[in-house]
Design a protein around this motif. Structure first.
Motif, PDB file in Angstrom:
ATOM      1  N   ALA A 112       6.823 -59.684  -0.471  1.00 33.35           N
ATOM      2  CA  ALA A 112       5.387 -59.644  -0.197  1.00 33.35           C
ATOM      3  C   ALA A 112       5.031 -58.711   0.950  1.00 33.35           C
ATOM      4  CB  ALA A 112       4.881 -61.057   0.110  1.00 33.35           C
ATOM      5  N   GLN A 113       6.021 -58.363   1.773  1.00 31.66           N
ATOM      6  CA  GLN A 113       5.761 -57.437   2.875  1.00 31.66           C
ATOM      7  C   GLN A 113       6.060 -55.988   2.491  1.00 31.66           C
ATOM      8  OE1 GLN A 113       7.572 -60.468   3.384  1.00 31.66           O
ATOM      9  NE2 GLN A 113       5.535 -61.272   3.840  1.00 31.66           N
ATOM     10  N   GLY A 114       6.508 -55.759   1.242  1.00 31.28           N
ATOM     11  CA  GLY A 114       6.801 -54.412   0.792  1.00 31.28           C
ATOM     12  C   GLY A 114       8.240 -53.984   0.999  1.00 31.28           C
ATOM     13  N   GLY A 115       9.093 -54.914   1.434  1.00 30.53           N
ATOM     14  CA  GLY A 115      10.508 -54.599   1.608  1.00 30.53           C
ATOM     15  C   GLY A 115      11.250 -54.683   0.284  1.00 30.53           C
ATOM     16  N   GLU A 116      12.234 -53.830   0.109  1.00 34.62           N
ATOM     17  CA  GLU A 116      13.011 -53.825  -1.130  1.00 34.62           C
ATOM     18  C   GLU A 116      14.094 -54.880  -1.076  1.00 34.62           C
ATOM     19  OE1 GLU A 116      14.420 -50.227  -3.812  1.00 34.62           O
ATOM     20  OE2 GLU A 116      15.969 -50.665  -2.306  1.00 34.62           O
ATOM     21  N   ILE A 117      14.038 -55.841  -2.002  1.00 34.22           N
ATOM     22  CA  ILE A 117      15.068 -56.873  -2.125  1.00 34.22           C
ATOM     23  C   ILE A 117      16.184 -56.394  -3.036  1.00 34.22           C
ATOM     24  CG2 ILE A 117      15.526 -59.226  -2.921  1.00 34.22           C
ATOM     25  CD1 ILE A 117      12.644 -59.895  -2.220  1.00 34.22           C
ATOM     26  N   ALA A 118      15.808 -55.763  -4.140  1.00 34.06           N
ATOM     27  CA  ALA A 118      16.773 -55.212  -5.092  1.00 34.06           C
ATOM     28  C   ALA A 118      16.264 -53.856  -5.551  1.00 34.06           C
ATOM     29  CB  ALA A 118      16.958 -56.148  -6.282  1.00 34.06           C
ATOM     30  N   PRO A 119      17.141 -52.860  -5.673  1.00 32.53           N
ATOM     31  CA  PRO A 119      16.695 -51.524  -6.076  1.00 32.53           C
ATOM     32  C   PRO A 119      16.225 -51.496  -7.521  1.00 32.53           C
ATOM     33  CG  PRO A 119      19.087 -51.624  -6.024  1.00 32.53           C
ATOM     34  CD  PRO A 119      18.590 -52.914  -5.441  1.00 32.53           C
ATOM     35  N   LEU A 120      15.372 -50.555  -7.826  1.00 37.90           N
ATOM     36  CA  LEU A 120      14.899 -50.380  -9.194  1.00 37.90           C
ATOM     37  C   LEU A 120      16.075 -50.019 -10.105  1.00 37.90           C
ATOM     38  CD1 LEU A 120      12.289 -50.181 -10.978  1.00 37.90           C
ATOM     39  CD2 LEU A 120      12.405 -47.718 -10.574  1.00 37.90           C
TER      40      LEU A 120
END
Length: 354
Positions: A112-120
């Motif tokens: 929700a803060q715009g941080g990447e949890i897992a790459p595309l």
């Protein structure tokens, strides 16, 4: 309207779907002639059209597909888990603008803060393009989780697909917002499926008899330190019958920060299923556990979800109505094609799709 907000002229012209600007220009020329005003005297132009509304109502728009984050294929159908008429028992939800077989997903996740949890999962873009090409898709909406906070995944996926499908209209619409670091207690509501009715299937993931709204993923993650990994319809959870029970949901939740979650449970239909009627079979019971292999939790009580562990929450399915052997082949094929009923259940309970 003039400077004093007096209406000088109004008009309405028939929509021209193939070239919407033509109707707008015809209308503008009509009001200019009526009011005796020239183009050079116009400072603001406002045009309203029913083109999009007509396309939705008449189902005459483009053949559309969606790509959402993996684990959220059914976001359009689950929606707010509400019925448009609270007290009407025999309502039918409108057909989806995007049928389930055209609802595709891709790996990768933003928080929700715009941080990447897992790459595309860029490697799957080619396979997605092939799937879109095979279904003759005419327009595509890319709707990835929390793109409003960070549109990078949507933008990258759009670029990859544009290379494979240069003539396909692609849309993504992130809206940037600045969220402070805030944490809240969250009371989450997730509905199961309703029971089948004497002439209709049950409604999937829909509150009944109340009109309560279900909890929304992005709103929840923006307000509380939780991460919802998946929220989809639960295949085979609706009780089989001449009319099938509505499907429940499969939901996966974990802590989004390095802290445990204290969980207070108060749910129904975990110990007992929704009963089938007149020969219809029971719907699947709800299940709650920590981890796919964890023991089932009771429906009431206080529990701790350790950091790094995932809560698996499955809502119950509605009971079926009438003997399964009376269900039409077309309905069984439709259920199997959309993934709501597995091939195994179709074969063993309904006698197959042929």
């Amino acid at each position: 309207m003039d400077a004093a907000s007096h209406v000088l002229a109004t008009t309405k012209t028939p929509t021209t779907p193939e070239a919407p600007a033509l109707a707008a220009l015809d209308g503008a020329q009509s009001v200019l002639a009526t009011s005796g005003v020239g183009w050079e005297q116009v400072s603001t132009f406002i045009h309203g059209t029913t083109l999009a509304t007509n396309a939705l109502i008449e189902r005459r728009g483009a053949r559309v597909a969606t790509i959402t984050t993996a684990g959220f294929r059914d976001i359009l159908e689950i929606a707010y888990e509400r019925r448009y008429s609270q007290y009407a028992i025999n309502i039918e939800k409108p057909d989806l603008i995007v049928p389930r077989k055209h609802a595709l997903t891709i790996g990768g996740r933003m928080n929700a803060q715009g941080g990447e949890i897992a790459p595309l999962d860029e490697a799957s873009a080619v396979a997605l393009a092939e799937a879109l090409r095979g279904e003759d898709i005419e327009a595509l909406a890319i709707c990835l989780m929390h793109a409003y906070a960070n549109p990078a995944h949507e933008q990258r996926l759009r670029a990859l697909l544009a290379t494979e499908l240069p003539d396909l209209p692609l849309r993504h619409a992130p809206e940037a917002v600045d969220l402070g670091h805030r944490q809240f207690a969250a009371e989450l509501v997730f509905s199961g499926g309703t029971g089948a009715r004497p002439t209709l299937d049950g409604l999937s993931a829909t509150a009944f008899p109340s009109g309560v709204w279900g909890s929304q993923v992005e709103t929840t993650e923006a307000a509380a330190p939780v991460l919802i990994h998946a929220r989809e319809l639960r295949a085979d959870s609706g009780g089989v019958g001449q009319y099938r029970g509505g499907l429940g949901q499969h939901i996966e939740i974990s802590s989004a920060i390095d802290e445990d979650i204290l969980l207070f449970l108060s749910v129904e239909h975990v110990d007992n299923p929704a009963k089938g009627r007149h020969g219809g079979l029971d719907g699947a019971k709800g299940r709650i556990r920590i981890g796919m292999d964890g023991p089932d939790l009771p429906s009431k009580g206080e529990f701790r979800i350790p950091t790094g562990k995932v809560l698996i929450f499955e809502t119950r399915g509605g009971g079926g109505f009438g003997p399964p052997e009376r269900r039409s082949r077309e309905a069984v094929m439709r259920d199997v094609g959309s993934g709501m009923v597995s091939n195994a259940v179709a074969e063993t309970v309904y006698g197959g799709t042929s």
